[in-house]
Design a protein around this motif. Structure first.
Motif, short mmCIF file in Angstrom:
data_model
loop_
_atom_site.label_atom_id
_atom_site.label_comp_id
_atom_site.label_asym_id
_atom_site.label_seq_id
_atom_site.Cartn_x
_atom_site.Cartn_y
_atom_site.Cartn_z
N LYS A 1 1.00 -1.28 -0.23
CA LYS A 1 -0.03 0.17 -0.13
C LYS A 1 0.87 1.32 -0.01
CE LYS A 1 -4.50 0.08 1.93
NZ LYS A 1 -5.31 0.39 3.11
N ASP B 1 0.66 3.55 3.24
CA ASP B 1 1.63 3.03 4.27
C ASP B 1 2.98 3.37 4.25
OD1 ASP B 1 -0.76 2.20 5.06
OD2 ASP B 1 -0.46 0.16 4.75
N GLN C 1 5.54 6.19 6.65
CA GLN C 1 6.78 5.62 7.25
C GLN C 1 7.77 6.66 6.87
OE1 GLN C 1 7.92 1.72 7.71
NE2 GLN C 1 5.75 0.90 6.90
N GLU D 1 -5.40 6.57 -0.61
CA GLU D 1 -5.07 5.64 0.34
C GLU D 1 -5.12 4.27 0.10
OE1 GLU D 1 -6.66 6.39 4.66
OE2 GLU D 1 -6.39 8.21 4.32
#
Ligand code: ADP
Length: 259
Positions: free
Chosen positions: A111, A114, A118, A140
């Motif tokens: 994804k 995600d 990070q 998203e």
């Protein structure tokens, strides 16, 4: 061009002609030059910090350690230069991994959102140092077929560059979306920009538009070469749009999970 010739003699020693074999070695000569340039560049990049570490530690050993402020400032230089060496060695190792013939990545469902979050967390301190802000426009749900660690490496490199080559108090705009068979992300800064004729060259190993600026900001000149190889290993694409004085946008396309 290299040519070899040999006479062809028939029965009873009859002269039939000459066979000439011509090898076009242009590509080989070019490759050999690239290899030599690379070795020269690596040697130069390693030599600079080593010379500095050696010089400053020698001066300390010969007595400069007795003055506390000299001791501190020399130790700081030694520490900074060893960090630089470490970064360079890490990037060289990374580059040699991703450049290996047959290099393959582990492909999984990733994804983009995600991984981006990070990457932002990891580079946030750099953004804060320059009082820069992010504008986000993120789908998203976009899932690509990729290696999340390697995609994070791409994002971190592009984000770090966007911060390095921008002035304080500017914005970076990040977009995640879908385009045909690809999921993509764009990292767009309001920085110094890159001249059109330099755009192809920035992906070459050790190529820097402004050597001094890149070195001062801790760059090794290998980041985009690594990025390009990782993108290719994903069967993806990377696009650059830039205007000098206005900013640069890098867009990376990675095949969608269900393409
Ligand atoms: P470096 O470690 O020098 O940043 P990279 O391979 O990441 O090495 O980038 C190569 C060169 O491309 C940089 O030295 C810089 O001149 C140019 N560059 C990369 N990203 C940007 C950007 N966002 N804006 C302006 N110039 C950039």
């Amino acid at each position: 061009m290299v040519a070899y010739g040999a006479p062809v003699i028939g029965e009873h020693g009859r002269w039939l002609g000459i066979v000439v074999v011509i090898h076009d070695v242009t590509e080989l000569v070019k490759l050999e030059q690239v290899r030599k340039d690379f070795v020269a560049n690596v040697s130069h990049e390693l030599k600079t910090p080593v010379t500095s570490i050696k010089g400053f530690s020698e001066t300390l050993l010969y007595g400069a350690y007795k003055k506390e402020d000299t001791l501190l400032s020399f130790l700081e230089i030694i520490y900074k230069e060893s960090n630089r060496l470490q970064m360079l060695i890490n990037d060289l190792l990374d580059l040699s991994t991703v450049e290996q013939v047959g290099y393959e990545i582990k492909l999984n469902k990733v994804k983009l959102y995600d991984v981006l979050i990070q990457s932002i967390e990891m580079t946030n301190h750099l953004l804060e140092e320059k009082n820069m802000e992010l504008t986000l426009s993120l789908d998203e749900k976009v899932e690509v077929l990729g290696d999340s660690d390697r995609i994070m490496q791409i994002m971190m490199n592009l984000l770090t560059n966007a911060i390095t080559y921008s002035s304080e108090d500017t914005f970076i705009t990040i977009t995640i979306g879908k385009d045909h068979k690809y999921g993509y992300f764009t990292i767009k800064d309001q920085g110094i920009g890159i001249k059109t004729e330099e755009i192809d060259r920035i992906f070459e190993r050790f190529y820097r538009v402004d050597r001094a600026r890149s070195r001062n900001s801790g760059g090794t000149g290998l980041g985009l070469a690594i990025v390009k190889h990782i993108v290719e290993a994903h069967h993806g694409l990377i696009k650059v749009e830039s205007e000098v004085g206005k900013g640069t946008a890098f867009t990376v396309y990675i095949p969608l999970m269900n393409s």
